[in-house]
Design an enzyme around this catalytic site. Structure first.
Site, PDB file in Angstrom:
ATOM      1  CB  SER A 138     -19.862  43.787  15.977  1.00 49.02           C
ATOM      2  OG  SER A 138     -19.927  44.397  15.154  1.00 49.02           O
ATOM      3  CG  ASN A 151     -16.725  49.170  15.719  1.00 45.14           C
ATOM      4  OD1 ASN A 151     -17.324  49.562  16.869  1.00 45.14           O
ATOM      5  ND2 ASN A 151     -16.424  48.319  15.495  1.00 45.14           N
ATOM      6  CG  ASP A 197     -22.248  38.727  12.046  1.00 42.89           C
ATOM      7  OD1 ASP A 197     -21.064  38.691  11.792  1.00 42.89           O
ATOM      8  OD2 ASP A 197     -22.668  39.667  12.928  1.00 42.89           O
ATOM      9  CG  HIS A 210     -18.310  39.611  13.771  1.00 47.04           C
ATOM     10  ND1 HIS A 210     -19.414  39.909  13.346  1.00 47.04           N
ATOM     11  CD2 HIS A 210     -17.593  40.965  14.175  1.00 47.04           C
ATOM     12  CE1 HIS A 210     -19.763  41.448  13.733  1.00 47.04           C
ATOM     13  NE2 HIS A 210     -18.624  41.771  14.112  1.00 47.04           N
TER      14      HIS A 210
END
Length: 307
Positions: A283, A222, A103, A131
């Site tokens: 996520s 998404n 990530d 994130h």
């Protein structure tokens, strides 16, 4: 620090005037904080010991400036409850399972994460964004009576930073991150990222990880449409996002490659600076599944050890 509470029947103003005169004689400035309406003084330990005899001229109660804590318990976010983690904790909390989070990097000094992060590697430089920290908290936020708790709070997390502050990486960097996870014998890889196009090289990296027995979990995407890669590859658990009513989120990718669903709307988790933040996205859904896989794997390992 000492807190001195004088007898209520003794005029507090008279006491202060007397003490002020004494301090002036000692060639010191005023060295206390007073609460007139309480007939109380706060003084340092050093000052109290220096003027103890003078303080004791007046009837008073002397107390230590003790630490006081709020009555708080850690919050179990709705997603953690929804996936049934509380019930599963009776049989273990993911102890010893090694999880690589590929990530944007994780805030390693966050009080909810620092004891769970056991290592990692940086493939990119520069500032992080939040994130990766948010993803990490969903998986392993510590059960410490503060803040929140993750799905598998005793799992071991590895911070594999492959994305920059802008949330972007390159295919080559992703391949390096997966290879590092294989070479360092991770049990699970969480991949809360995706791309629309098929990659033969990435497919081979996923296949190699699978052959090593690594569980791979990825967010579906998404875009509200087709599932992205790597979630779409065979051997990867692709995760779509649902809301608190169990309804598929409008933004969530769906269809082929979406093997399961998990909470991904209004998800509270860790954020840099010892903070917490609520985010939406697949996520956020993927790490719920990663945490569940860790609980399952931990139980399996324990059973094998007992045989």
């Amino acid at each position: 620090m000492k807190i001195i509470s004088f007898h209520r029947k003794t005029p507090f103003r008279d006491i202060l005037e007397d003490l002020q005169a004494h301090v002036t004689e000692q060639k010191e400035r005023q060295v206390w904080r007073c609460f007139d309406d309480l007939s109380c003084l706060c003084v340092t330990e050093q000052i109290y010991q220096r003027h103890k005899a003078h303080f004791s001229r007046y009837p008073a109660t002397v107390e230590e400036d003790v630490i006081v804590s709020v009555h708080s318990e850690e919050e179990i976010p709705w997603g953690v409850r929804y996936v049934g983690a509380e019930r599963l904790w009776r049989r273990g909390k993911g102890t010893g399972v090694k999880i690589a989070v590929i990530d944007t990097g994780i805030s390693r000094d966050h009080f909810e994460l620092k004891d769970q992060i056991k290592g990692g590697i940086n493939f990119v430089t520069g500032r992080q964004n939040g994130h990766g920290t948010h993803v990490a908290g969903i998986i392993v936020a510590e059960m410490n009576q503060r803040g929140i708790v993750g799905v598998s709070p005793e799992a071991h997390l590895y911070d594999v930073r492959a994305f920059g502050e802008d949330g972007k990486s390159s295919l080559g960097t992703i391949l390096r991150a997966i290879n590092w996870s294989i070479e360092n014998k991770m049990d699970i890889i969480n991949m809360s990222f995706g791309m629309p196009q098929y990659s033969e090289a990435l497919a081979r990296a996923v296949e190699r990880a699978n052959k090593q027995g690594i569980i791979m979990v990825a967010s579906a995407g998404n875009n509200g449409g087709e599932v992205e890669y790597p979630a779409r590859y065979k051997g990867v658990v692709g995760v779509s996002a649902i809301d608190q009513n169990g309804k598929l989120a409008d933004f969530s990718s769906r269809g082929k490659g979406a093997n399961t669903k998990a909470p991904g709307v209004d998800i509270l988790s860790t954020w840099p600076g010892n903070q917490f933040k609520t985010l939406n996205g697949t996520s956020m859904a993927a790490p719920h599944v990663t945490g569940l896989k860790a609980l399952e794997l931990s139980r399996s390992k324990r059973r094998k050890q007992q045989v």
